[in-house]
Design a protein around this motif. Structure first.
Motif, short mmCIF file in Angstrom:
data_model
loop_
_atom_site.label_atom_id
_atom_site.label_comp_id
_atom_site.label_asym_id
_atom_site.label_seq_id
_atom_site.Cartn_x
_atom_site.Cartn_y
_atom_site.Cartn_z
N PHE A 148 13.35 -10.50 -10.47
CA PHE A 148 12.52 -11.71 -10.53
C PHE A 148 11.07 -11.39 -10.19
O PHE A 148 10.14 -11.92 -10.81
CB PHE A 148 13.08 -12.75 -9.56
N SER A 149 10.85 -10.52 -9.20
CA SER A 149 9.49 -10.16 -8.80
C SER A 149 8.73 -9.44 -9.92
O SER A 149 7.53 -9.66 -10.12
CB SER A 149 9.52 -9.28 -7.55
N LEU A 150 9.43 -8.58 -10.66
CA LEU A 150 8.78 -7.90 -11.79
C LEU A 150 8.36 -8.90 -12.86
O LEU A 150 7.26 -8.81 -13.42
CB LEU A 150 9.73 -6.86 -12.37
N ARG A 151 9.23 -9.86 -13.15
CA ARG A 151 8.86 -10.88 -14.15
C ARG A 151 7.72 -11.76 -13.64
O ARG A 151 6.82 -12.13 -14.41
CB ARG A 151 10.08 -11.73 -14.50
N MET A 152 7.75 -12.09 -12.35
CA MET A 152 6.69 -12.92 -11.80
C MET A 152 5.36 -12.18 -11.77
O MET A 152 4.29 -12.80 -11.88
CB MET A 152 7.06 -13.38 -10.39
N SER A 153 5.38 -10.85 -11.62
CA SER A 153 4.12 -10.10 -11.64
C SER A 153 3.44 -10.23 -13.00
O SER A 153 2.21 -10.33 -13.08
CB SER A 153 4.37 -8.64 -11.30
N ARG A 203 17.96 -6.48 -13.93
CA ARG A 203 18.38 -6.49 -12.53
C ARG A 203 18.74 -5.11 -12.01
O ARG A 203 18.28 -4.69 -10.96
CB ARG A 203 19.56 -7.44 -12.35
N ARG A 204 19.57 -4.37 -12.74
CA ARG A 204 20.03 -3.07 -12.26
C ARG A 204 18.91 -2.05 -12.23
O ARG A 204 18.77 -1.29 -11.27
CB ARG A 204 21.17 -2.57 -13.15
N VAL A 205 18.07 -2.05 -13.27
CA VAL A 205 16.96 -1.09 -13.32
C VAL A 205 15.95 -1.39 -12.21
O VAL A 205 15.48 -0.47 -11.52
CB VAL A 205 16.27 -1.14 -14.70
N ALA A 206 15.61 -2.66 -12.04
CA ALA A 206 14.63 -3.04 -11.03
C ALA A 206 15.11 -2.66 -9.63
O ALA A 206 14.34 -2.15 -8.81
CB ALA A 206 14.35 -4.54 -11.11
N GLU A 207 16.39 -2.91 -9.33
CA GLU A 207 16.92 -2.58 -8.02
C GLU A 207 16.96 -1.06 -7.81
O GLU A 207 16.67 -0.56 -6.71
CB GLU A 207 18.31 -3.17 -7.85
N LEU A 208 17.30 -0.32 -8.85
CA LEU A 208 17.33 1.14 -8.76
C LEU A 208 15.94 1.69 -8.45
O LEU A 208 15.78 2.58 -7.60
CB LEU A 208 17.86 1.73 -10.07
N LEU A 209 14.94 1.17 -9.12
CA LEU A 209 13.56 1.61 -8.88
C LEU A 209 13.07 1.17 -7.51
O LEU A 209 12.37 1.91 -6.82
CB LEU A 209 12.64 1.04 -9.96
N ALA A 224 -4.94 -0.73 -19.75
CA ALA A 224 -4.14 -0.65 -18.52
C ALA A 224 -3.45 -1.96 -18.21
O ALA A 224 -2.28 -1.98 -17.80
CB ALA A 224 -5.04 -0.24 -17.36
N ALA A 225 -4.16 -3.08 -18.43
CA ALA A 225 -3.57 -4.39 -18.14
C ALA A 225 -2.40 -4.69 -19.06
O ALA A 225 -1.33 -5.14 -18.62
CB ALA A 225 -4.64 -5.47 -18.26
N LEU A 226 -2.57 -4.44 -20.35
CA LEU A 226 -1.51 -4.72 -21.32
C LEU A 226 -0.30 -3.81 -21.09
O LEU A 226 0.85 -4.26 -21.10
CB LEU A 226 -2.03 -4.55 -22.74
N ALA A 227 -0.58 -2.52 -20.86
CA ALA A 227 0.52 -1.59 -20.62
C ALA A 227 1.24 -1.91 -19.32
O ALA A 227 2.48 -1.82 -19.24
CB ALA A 227 -0.02 -0.16 -20.57
N GLY A 228 0.49 -2.31 -18.30
CA GLY A 228 1.10 -2.66 -17.03
C GLY A 228 2.00 -3.87 -17.14
O GLY A 228 3.12 -3.87 -16.61
N ALA A 254 6.17 -3.72 -16.69
CA ALA A 254 6.86 -4.54 -15.69
C ALA A 254 7.92 -5.42 -16.33
O ALA A 254 9.02 -5.60 -15.78
CB ALA A 254 5.84 -5.40 -14.94
N LEU A 255 7.61 -5.96 -17.51
CA LEU A 255 8.57 -6.81 -18.21
C LEU A 255 9.77 -6.00 -18.70
O LEU A 255 10.93 -6.43 -18.58
CB LEU A 255 7.87 -7.50 -19.38
N LEU A 256 9.52 -4.81 -19.24
CA LEU A 256 10.60 -3.97 -19.78
C LEU A 256 11.54 -3.48 -18.68
O LEU A 256 12.74 -3.28 -18.94
CB LEU A 256 10.00 -2.77 -20.53
N LEU A 257 11.01 -3.29 -17.49
CA LEU A 257 11.82 -2.76 -16.40
C LEU A 257 12.38 -3.85 -15.49
O LEU A 257 12.88 -3.55 -14.40
CB LEU A 257 10.98 -1.78 -15.56
N SER A 258 12.30 -5.10 -15.92
CA SER A 258 12.69 -6.21 -15.05
C SER A 258 14.18 -6.53 -15.07
O SER A 258 14.60 -7.50 -14.44
CB SER A 258 11.89 -7.47 -15.43
#
Length: 398
Positions: free
Chosen positions: A135-140, A273-279, A259-263, A267-271
């Motif tokens: 959720f935090s990655l999507r909110m960012s 649940r399992r990937v985000a928690e692993l990271l 940088a802004a677009l890639a960032g 964040a959206l691609l890695l959001s």
């Protein structure tokens, strides 16, 4: 159990609130320049930064003492009132305008500190622990969109409405946004907070909490260091573009946009649940790699290489900052989140002050050398924090 409607209301309020952050980047600075030139712009920004350092602990205490939904409304109302003062400043005499802008900067910093802690506490209430990293990655991403829309809307409003009318409009929008908070739940039963003692005792309790839980203090420090990486490049990039890449404002804008677009995309691609928690569980290595990207960028010699490197760096910076925020929300206990957020804001402001003084203390140093030095300093801090937190955790277990 939080409903989808509550999560949607929280996300929408956050986006609109960070839209006001974008407005605050453009509108007060423009009006301050009209009232007192670049000197006043610098004074307003400096005062706002000092206010963030001094008032963040007080904001954290209030967030933990009272209901987070109520404090969110107070934080938003404080920021909206600060924007209203910006509008009044434009039509006032020079002295009155300067005073109003400085007071507005202090009020805006205090309101944002209250709102940051309150929203963190509400997110902990709304989102289960196992979903917070995702959720935090999507909110960012949503926050970045809000800031981008806010800066654009402020520019358009300035052009079509003028300074004062634009400030009044955004102040009114900020007040209206508070209606979304009615959908959210109160944070404690009977709307009572967890900081039942006075200000000093409450913050001493927070310090003891950090000493007992080194992982929590590490989470606060990692959040500050993730923002320090962004502060370094915000400071050094204009000079690096000019002196090392021999570019102009178009290259500077291209680098920031890439940088802004890639960032945001990363964040959206890695959001998931399992990937985000692993990271999230590998926070320290990711911060080290993010700091190394500052060093890698310093070796760029051509605009093409710089764009590619800065784009990759932007992905790392966005993900590391989002993961640091997620780790903070997972590790910190709910009853301490306001004071912990206050300490995090204080540390971020302190790191920023140190970083912004580097060119003053080392005037002969090249931007490329400063990128390397700051990158190494951040790596040293991350490793030191990780080692201290691990050693204290082992000692506590024994």
């Amino acid at each position: 159990m939080a409903t989808n409607e509550q999560k949607t209301a929280y996300a929408l309020f956050t986006v609109l609130s960070f839209g006001l952050v974008g407005v605050g980047i453009v509108l007060p600075s423009w009006i301050a320049f009209q009232v007192g030139g670049s000197k006043l712009v610098g004074l307003v920004l400096l005062t706002s930064s000092f206010a963030g350092v001094l008032l963040a602990p007080a904001a954290g205490h209030l967030v933990d003492k009272y209901d987070r939904r109520v404090m969110s409304a107070i934080g938003q109302a404080t920021r909206a009132s600060a924007m209203l003062l910006v509008g009044f400043a434009d039509g006032s005499s020079a002295l009155v305008g300067e005073i109003l802008l400085i007071v507005s900067g202090v009020g805006g910093a205090f309101g944002f500190a209250i709102l940051s802690g309150s929203l963190a506490g509400l997110l902990q209430r709304l989102v289960p622990t196992e979903e917070r990293a995702s959720f935090s990655l999507r909110m960012s991403v949503a926050k970045q969109i809000g800031i981008a829309c806010g800066t654009g809307a402020a520019g358009i409003a300035l052009y079509y409405l003028g300074s004062s009318s634009a400030a009044y409009l955004f102040s009114a929008i900020s007040f209206v946004c508070m209606g979304l908070l009615r959908t959210l739940p109160t944070s404690q039963s009977h709307s009572r907070g967890t900081a039942t003692e006075g200000f000093l005792a409450s913050n001493l309790e927070a310090l003891r909490y950090f000493l007992r839980h080194p992982e929590c203090f590490a989470a606060v420090l990692f959040t500050g260091l993730s923002y320090a990486i962004i502060q370094v490049t915000n400071l050094l990039l204009p000079g690096f573009v000019t002196n090392n890449l021999h570019g102009d404002s178009s290259l500077f804008g291209t680098l920031e946009m890439a940088a802004a677009l890639a960032g945001a995309a990363s964040a959206l691609l890695l959001s998931g649940r399992r990937v985000a928690e692993l990271l999230r569980q590998r926070m320290a290595p990711i911060l080290v790699i993010s700091a190394l990207s500052l060093i890698a960028f310093s070796f760029s010699q051509t605009p093409l290489v710089a764009v590619i490197t800065y784009c990759a760096s932007g992905m790392l910076w966005s993900v590391s900052r989002s993961l640091a925020n997620a780790n903070f929300l997972i590790v910190i206990d709910t009853q301490m989140v306001g004071r912990a957020q206050g300490f995090s804001t204080l540390l971020s402001s302190a790191f920023g002050g140190i970083i912004y003084l580097v060119p003053v203390t080392l005037p002969a140093a090249r931007e490329a050398d400063l990128y390397v030095g700051c990158g190494l300093a951040i790596i040293f801090c991350v490793v030191l924090v990780r080692l201290l937190a691990t050693s204290r955790s082992i000692a506590a277990d024994e």
